[in-house]
Write a protein that holds these residues in place. Sequence first.
Motif, PDB file in Angstrom:
ATOM      1  N   PHE A 150       0.767  -1.087   0.110  1.00  8.21           N
ATOM      2  CA  PHE A 150       0.060   0.077   0.019  1.00  8.21           C
ATOM      3  C   PHE A 150       0.935   1.159   0.013  1.00  8.21           C
ATOM      4  O   PHE A 150       1.735   1.420   0.778  1.00  8.21           O
ATOM      5  CB  PHE A 150      -0.815   0.058   1.321  1.00  8.21           C
ATOM      6  CG  PHE A 150      -1.935  -1.176   1.378  1.00  8.21           C
ATOM      7  CD1 PHE A 150      -3.100  -1.214   0.729  1.00  8.21           C
ATOM      8  CD2 PHE A 150      -1.432  -2.329   2.016  1.00  8.21           C
ATOM      9  CE1 PHE A 150      -3.890  -2.141   0.978  1.00  8.21           C
ATOM     10  CE2 PHE A 150      -2.124  -3.389   2.201  1.00  8.21           C
ATOM     11  CZ  PHE A 150      -3.420  -3.205   1.672  1.00  8.21           C
ATOM     12  N   HIS A 151       0.532   2.350  -0.759  1.00  7.15           N
ATOM     13  CA  HIS A 151       1.224   3.556  -0.865  1.00  7.15           C
ATOM     14  C   HIS A 151       0.556   4.427   0.270  1.00  7.15           C
ATOM     15  O   HIS A 151      -0.773   4.742  -0.120  1.00  7.15           O
ATOM     16  CB  HIS A 151       1.042   3.866  -2.050  1.00  7.15           C
ATOM     17  CG  HIS A 151       1.685   5.401  -2.381  1.00  7.15           C
ATOM     18  ND1 HIS A 151       1.217   6.454  -3.424  1.00  7.15           N
ATOM     19  CD2 HIS A 151       2.764   5.954  -1.865  1.00  7.15           C
ATOM     20  CE1 HIS A 151       2.162   7.547  -3.494  1.00  7.15           C
ATOM     21  NE2 HIS A 151       2.904   7.230  -2.192  1.00  7.15           N
ATOM     22  N   THR A 152       1.135   4.704   1.319  1.00  5.25           N
ATOM     23  CA  THR A 152       0.517   5.082   2.214  1.00  5.25           C
ATOM     24  C   THR A 152       0.833   6.896   2.364  1.00  5.25           C
ATOM     25  O   THR A 152       0.135   7.506   3.233  1.00  5.25           O
ATOM     26  CB  THR A 152       1.150   4.583   3.467  1.00  5.25           C
ATOM     27  OG1 THR A 152       2.516   4.925   3.841  1.00  5.25           O
ATOM     28  CG2 THR A 152       0.690   3.017   3.776  1.00  5.25           C
ATOM     29  N   TYR A 153       1.847   7.424   2.088  1.00  3.72           N
ATOM     30  CA  TYR A 153       2.196   8.721   2.007  1.00  3.72           C
ATOM     31  C   TYR A 153       3.228   9.152   0.924  1.00  3.72           C
ATOM     32  O   TYR A 153       3.995   8.223   0.513  1.00  3.72           O
ATOM     33  CB  TYR A 153       2.854   9.148   3.405  1.00  3.72           C
ATOM     34  CG  TYR A 153       3.114  10.349   3.635  1.00  3.72           C
ATOM     35  CD1 TYR A 153       2.107  11.369   3.794  1.00  3.72           C
ATOM     36  CD2 TYR A 153       4.471  10.889   3.523  1.00  3.72           C
ATOM     37  CE1 TYR A 153       2.470  12.610   4.322  1.00  3.72           C
ATOM     38  CE2 TYR A 153       4.804  12.304   3.803  1.00  3.72           C
ATOM     39  CZ  TYR A 153       3.826  13.050   4.040  1.00  3.72           C
ATOM     40  OH  TYR A 153       4.161  14.272   4.580  1.00  3.72           O
TER      41      TYR A 153
END
Length: 97
Positions: A48-51
Amino acid sequence: MTVDPAVAPVEYNYKDQAQLEAENVAWRDWSGEQPGMSAFARDGDDVFHTYSAYSRGFDGLWPLWQWLDRAPLGRNEGDVSWFHRHDEYPETAARPS
């Protein structure tokens, strides 16, 4: 992130070349790498790309900038066209309703 036309597509801070040039025509002549960082989380096989942060968005991660911001001449950058006081934004800026 790259703004090198040889490495298509040009994209920076989720904006393509046309959007960047609409904000600042100088983007037309820029080339090379620009600052940016992303964080990811992995859960098993899922990633997951979180930031993401760009430009001054991650200054807080570089302790040196925190010291320079408190120095008498600050970062001594010369060109501070990016900086606006709360009452100096252009009329085209979005206004809170």
